[in-house]
Design a protein around this motif. Structure first.
Motif, short mmCIF file in Angstrom:
data_model
loop_
_atom_site.label_atom_id
_atom_site.label_comp_id
_atom_site.label_asym_id
_atom_site.label_seq_id
_atom_site.Cartn_x
_atom_site.Cartn_y
_atom_site.Cartn_z
N TYR A 3 0.90 -1.05 -0.02
CA TYR A 3 -0.01 0.14 0.02
C TYR A 3 0.86 1.23 0.06
N LEU A 4 0.89 2.12 -1.17
CA LEU A 4 1.74 2.92 -1.34
C LEU A 4 0.89 4.51 -1.25
N ILE A 5 1.21 5.35 -0.21
CA ILE A 5 0.48 6.57 -0.19
C ILE A 5 1.71 7.63 -0.71
N LEU A 6 0.84 8.35 -1.50
CA LEU A 6 1.73 9.52 -2.21
C LEU A 6 1.48 10.83 -1.33
N ALA A 7 2.64 11.33 -0.76
CA ALA A 7 2.47 12.42 0.20
C ALA A 7 3.70 13.34 -0.09
N ALA A 8 4.04 13.58 -1.50
CA ALA A 8 5.23 14.43 -1.61
C ALA A 8 5.18 15.98 -2.01
#
Length: 229
Positions: A3-8
């Motif tokens: 599960y990858l969360i994009l938070a950049a």
């Protein structure tokens, strides 16, 4: 399941809130946005592996979330410079490790039973875009999808006159083959996920999975609305 969360992202639409804090740490109902997502997915008693792509003021996310959240190990992937959401997936190649994976945006919260939703996604044999019906105003600033018998046949980003009120909800399931496509397309400039999907939508199957609704907390107005909800 990965599960990858994009938070950049920089969260420019949330200024001045994001002048000194990253968008995922902006609070709704007293809790940082990314914590709402992490609280839900860490409730799942399964072998779920969580990765977070950080960039703008990313050290503050790492400091607050830590290396372990509710008993689940967190892997951080640093994106610098910020070259788009597809580039973020490319940087997470080692974390993904040639396995199917889920992607979500740190500022988007889907209204659904998260366990049921992730279970359905994990059983998918194709790329899957989680979608929802919205009003025309939201559709104009979203990724509008055209669907035929649950298959996604077209993706139109932020159309002036939406032909559909069904949009991407900020949650995706991808087979590892998408990384190969991103690798071929990336030329050192900004590359967004929507561009990649549009490019390969006729090469690989993309199915849709509908949820009741979602909240995109990318603007000051949406944060205020979230407080009311």
């Amino acid at each position: 399941m990965k599960y990858l969360i994009l938070a950049a992202g920089q969260g420019k639409r949330l200024l001045p809130l994001t002048k000194n804090i990253p968008k995922p740490l902006v609070k709704v109902r007293g809790k940082p946005l990314i914590f709402h997502t992490l609280d839900e997915i860490t409730k799942i008693n399964s072998n779920i592996e969580i990765g977070i792509v950080v960039g703008y003021l990313g050290e503050k996310i790492i400091e607050q979330v830590g290396d372990n959240y509710n008993g689940k190990k967190i892997t951080y992937i640093k994106q610098d410079p910020l070259l788009g959401t597809a580039h973020a997936l490319l940087l997470a190649k080692s974390f993904i490790n040639n396995k199917p994976f889920i992607v979500s945006f740190a500022d988007t919260i889907t209204k659904a039973n998260i366990l049921e939703l992730i279970t359905k996604l994990s059983r998918s044999t194709t790329h899957t875009i989680v979608v929802s019906n919205v009003n025309e105003e939201i559709a104009r600033r979203s990724g509008v999808v055209k669907i035929h018998k649950e298959k996604v046949i077209e993706l139109i980003e932020k159309p002036e006159k939406p032909e559909s009120n069904i949009v991407c909800s900020g949650l995706y399931f991808f087979l590892p083959s998408i990384i190969k496509h991103i690798d071929k397309m990336f030329n050192g400039e900004v590359l967004e996920l929507a561009n990649v999907i549009r490019e390969i939508i006729n090469l690989e199957n993309f199915m849709s999975l509908k949820v009741e609704s979602f909240n995109d907390y990318g603007t000051i107005e949406s944060i205020k609305e979230g407080e009311k909800i």
